[in-house]
Structures are given as structure tokens and as C-alpha cells.
Design a protein around this motif. Structure first.
Motif, PDB file in Angstrom:
ATOM      1  N   SER A  71       0.837  -1.198   0.000  1.00 43.28           N
ATOM      2  CA  SER A  71       0.000   0.000   0.000  1.00 43.28           C
ATOM      3  C   SER A  71       0.870   1.245   0.000  1.00 43.28           C
ATOM      4  O   SER A  71       2.020   1.226   0.447  1.00 43.28           O
ATOM      5  N   LEU A  72       0.316   2.321  -0.525  1.00 45.07           N
ATOM      6  CA  LEU A  72       0.978   3.627  -0.564  1.00 45.07           C
ATOM      7  C   LEU A  72       0.000   4.680  -0.088  1.00 45.07           C
ATOM      8  O   LEU A  72      -1.204   4.571  -0.340  1.00 45.07           O
ATOM      9  N   TRP A  73       0.493   5.679   0.586  1.00 50.67           N
ATOM     10  CA  TRP A  73      -0.338   6.826   0.943  1.00 50.67           C
ATOM     11  C   TRP A  73       0.551   8.051   1.002  1.00 50.67           C
ATOM     12  O   TRP A  73       1.757   7.945   1.147  1.00 50.67           O
ATOM     13  N   ASN A  74      -0.032   9.244   0.846  1.00 47.10           N
ATOM     14  CA  ASN A  74       0.814  10.416   0.629  1.00 47.10           C
ATOM     15  C   ASN A  74       1.223  11.170   1.884  1.00 47.10           C
ATOM     16  O   ASN A  74       2.001  12.103   1.817  1.00 47.10           O
ATOM     17  N   GLY A  75       0.706  10.785   3.034  1.00 51.31           N
ATOM     18  CA  GLY A  75       1.167  11.393   4.279  1.00 51.31           C
ATOM     19  C   GLY A  75       0.491  12.696   4.658  1.00 51.31           C
ATOM     20  O   GLY A  75       0.815  13.270   5.699  1.00 51.31           O
ATOM     21  N   TYR A  76      -0.471  13.156   3.855  1.00 48.90           N
ATOM     22  CA  TYR A  76      -1.192  14.382   4.167  1.00 48.90           C
ATOM     23  C   TYR A  76      -2.651  14.049   4.463  1.00 48.90           C
ATOM     24  O   TYR A  76      -3.316  13.409   3.659  1.00 48.90           O
ATOM     25  N   LYS A  77      -3.126  14.484   5.599  1.00 46.67           N
ATOM     26  CA  LYS A  77      -4.481  14.135   6.016  1.00 46.67           C
ATOM     27  C   LYS A  77      -5.463  15.273   5.750  1.00 46.67           C
ATOM     28  O   LYS A  77      -5.095  16.452   5.750  1.00 46.67           O
ATOM     29  N   GLY A  93      -4.212   7.656  -1.682  1.00 49.13           N
ATOM     30  CA  GLY A  93      -3.639   6.366  -1.326  1.00 49.13           C
ATOM     31  C   GLY A  93      -4.014   5.303  -2.321  1.00 49.13           C
ATOM     32  O   GLY A  93      -4.822   5.510  -3.223  1.00 49.13           O
ATOM     33  N   ARG A  94      -3.391   4.148  -2.154  1.00 44.84           N
ATOM     34  CA  ARG A  94      -3.693   3.011  -3.020  1.00 44.84           C
ATOM     35  C   ARG A  94      -3.294   1.706  -2.350  1.00 44.84           C
ATOM     36  O   ARG A  94      -2.397   1.672  -1.499  1.00 44.84           O
ATOM     37  N   VAL A  95      -3.977   0.652  -2.706  1.00 38.21           N
ATOM     38  CA  VAL A  95      -3.586  -0.710  -2.360  1.00 38.21           C
ATOM     39  C   VAL A  95      -3.354  -1.419  -3.680  1.00 38.21           C
ATOM     40  O   VAL A  95      -4.218  -1.407  -4.558  1.00 38.21           O
ATOM     41  N   VAL A  96      -2.177  -2.018  -3.818  1.00 38.00           N
ATOM     42  CA  VAL A  96      -1.752  -2.586  -5.089  1.00 38.00           C
ATOM     43  C   VAL A  96      -1.371  -4.042  -4.894  1.00 38.00           C
ATOM     44  O   VAL A  96      -0.574  -4.376  -4.017  1.00 38.00           O
ATOM     45  N   GLY A  97      -1.957  -4.930  -5.701  1.00 41.11           N
ATOM     46  CA  GLY A  97      -1.661  -6.345  -5.610  1.00 41.11           C
ATOM     47  C   GLY A  97      -1.326  -6.955  -6.954  1.00 41.11           C
ATOM     48  O   GLY A  97      -1.326  -6.276  -7.985  1.00 41.11           O
ATOM     49  N   GLY A  98      -1.079  -8.251  -6.935  1.00 37.77           N
ATOM     50  CA  GLY A  98      -0.731  -8.956  -8.154  1.00 37.77           C
ATOM     51  C   GLY A  98      -1.907  -9.202  -9.065  1.00 37.77           C
ATOM     52  O   GLY A  98      -1.725  -9.565 -10.237  1.00 37.77           O
TER      53      GLY A  98
END
Length: 240
Positions: free
Chosen positions: A137-143, A221-226
Motif C-alpha cells: 500500500s501507498l499513501w501520501n502522508g497528508y491528512k 492512497g492506493r492498495v496494489v496487488g498482483g
């Protein structure tokens, strides 16, 4: 963006260094415990597989392939983001395959993600099966200022796009949701096209269910899988 495999807290400096170390890629896994040697039958089949995917994938944005037989069979898959041109798709597939060879030398199974594509190969057949193991997962750190209603809107948008993608022949969907006169939420969902429609939907819904852990109140953000992935941002994220 912040990175996570198991979704613990990740400090900004570490993540930026990690991203730089990965070069052009978003993330990768060398998931096979088996290795092969140079000039072996598996090595030859892998080279042939890569050449096959370079040709097969760009026209449609997705391709599967297998070369060789038995224990030396190499199986592969590549997927380009739905809005990416054929030329950019080919460039991404070529670059990703070269990079994963450097990241996972001699490994019989690996996967790598770039922003425009994913590339995966293995000596084990995986087509048609949802890949739940290789995920990050990735997220940009800004809320955002008010997370609760924002989280609900993110889930609303992505859940709708999950249904839309799983019923689309390309297993790809984008959309937007107006939050205010000055703010719009953008989303994207996509699956690999070797899945059944129902498996695509389940893969995306399972990924979306991880929102509270990975992306609570995050502006992007994102969740990335195969097998599938989603992304959302407060700015456009695909080419027009």
C-alpha cells in the motif's frame, strides 16, 4: 508517498530513500524460493517469455504467456494501466522486465509494479487465480481536516468503481466524486484480465476493505496487488 507491505507506520525519510532505491518502480517482490542458473533451460524459456510479452501486451494492455514445459516452464503476465498508450505500455513492460531481472537475479518467480504497468513471472502456473500474497500500500502522508466523512466518500467512490471495473471487458474503471465547489475526489480500479468477473470484484472489495488500515483520512492512497489495485487522489490521476 508512503509505502507499506504489512501496513505499519512508515517514516517519511525512510520511505523517500526506499523509493529512490527502487528507481522507477513502485515496489517489487522476489517471491520464489527457487533459483535458476544462467544458460539453463529455465533461463532460456524466461528470455523467450519476456520477448513474447513485449509483443503480446502493448496492443491491448494485457497479456499472458507460457514457454517451455514441465519444471522448466516459465509463466508470465503483464498489465498496463487502462489509460496508457500502446507505446507507453511497451516501454513500461520492457523497463519493468529489465528491472525485475536486476532486482531478483536468478529467482524463478518475481513481480514488479511501475506506475504504468505490472510485470510478473513464475515457474508455477498462476493464471486465473487471485494473488493475495504479493500486495503493498501507498499513501501520501497528508491528512484531510475531517477524516470521517472523507473516508466514507472514498469508500463510496471506490466501491462503485469496483462494480464498474468487474463488469467492464478491460477490468478497468475510473471516476470522480464532487466533494465541494473546490474539491473533487478521483478514483481508479483495475484487475488483471485472467480473472473471472466475480473474482475481480472480490479482489477489489478485499483491497478496499483495507482502507481503514492503510489510508485513514489520507488525501491520497492506493492498495496494489498482483491481481488488482485501486487508487484515489484529490487530483486527476489518469491521462485524459
Amino acid at each position: 508517498m508512503f509505502f507499506s507491505k504489512s501496513i505499519p507506520l512508515c517514516f517519511l525519510l525512510f520511505c523517500l530513500l526506499h523509493h529512490a532505491a527502487l528507481g522507477a518502480s513502485l515496489f517489487h517482490f522476489c517471491f520464489s524460493k527457487e533459483n535458476y542458473t544462467a544458460h539453463s533451460p529455465y533461463d532460456a524459456n524466461l528470455i523467450q517469455l519476456f520477448n513474447l510479452l513485449y509483443t503480446k501486451v502493448p496492443p491491448t494492455g494485457f497479456g499472458l504467456g507460457s514457454t517451455g514445459k514441465g519444471q522448466n516452464q516459465a509463466n508470465g503476465l503483464a498489465l498496463c494501466r487502462g489509460d496508457v498508450s500502446s507505446q507507453d505500455c511497451k516501454t513500461c513492460v520492457v523497463e519493468a522486465s529489465k528491472e525485475i531481472g536486476e532486482r531478483c537475479p536468478s529467482g524463478k518467480g518475481a513481480i514488479i509494479w511501475h506506475d504504468n504497468c505490472l510485470f510478473k513471472y513464475s515457474n508455477v502456473k498462476f493464471a486465473g487465480k487471485v494473488d493475495y500474497k504479493n500486495k503493498f500500500s501507498l499513501w501520501n502522508g497528508y491528512k484531510v481536516d475531517d477524516p470521517t466523512p472523507f473516508n466514507a466518500k472514498v469508500k463510496e467512490l471506490l466501491s462503485g468503481l469496483s462494480t464498474k471495473a468487474s463488469s467492464n471487458p478491460k477490468f478497468y474503471a475510473t471516476g470522480e466524486l464532487v466533494l465541494s465547489s473546490s474539491e473533487t475526489l478521483y478514483g481508479l480500479t483495475q484487475c488483471t484480465r485472467d480473472l473471472y468477473n466475480s473474482d475481480c470484484k472480490k479482489c477489489l472489495d478485499d483491497a478496499i476493505s483495507e482502507l481503514p488500515n492503510c489510508c485513514d483520512g489520507q488525501r491520497g492512497g492506493r492498495v496494489v496487488g498482483g491481481s488488482c489495485n485501486f487508487r484515489y487522489e484529490l487530483h486527476p490521476i489518469v491521462d485524459p
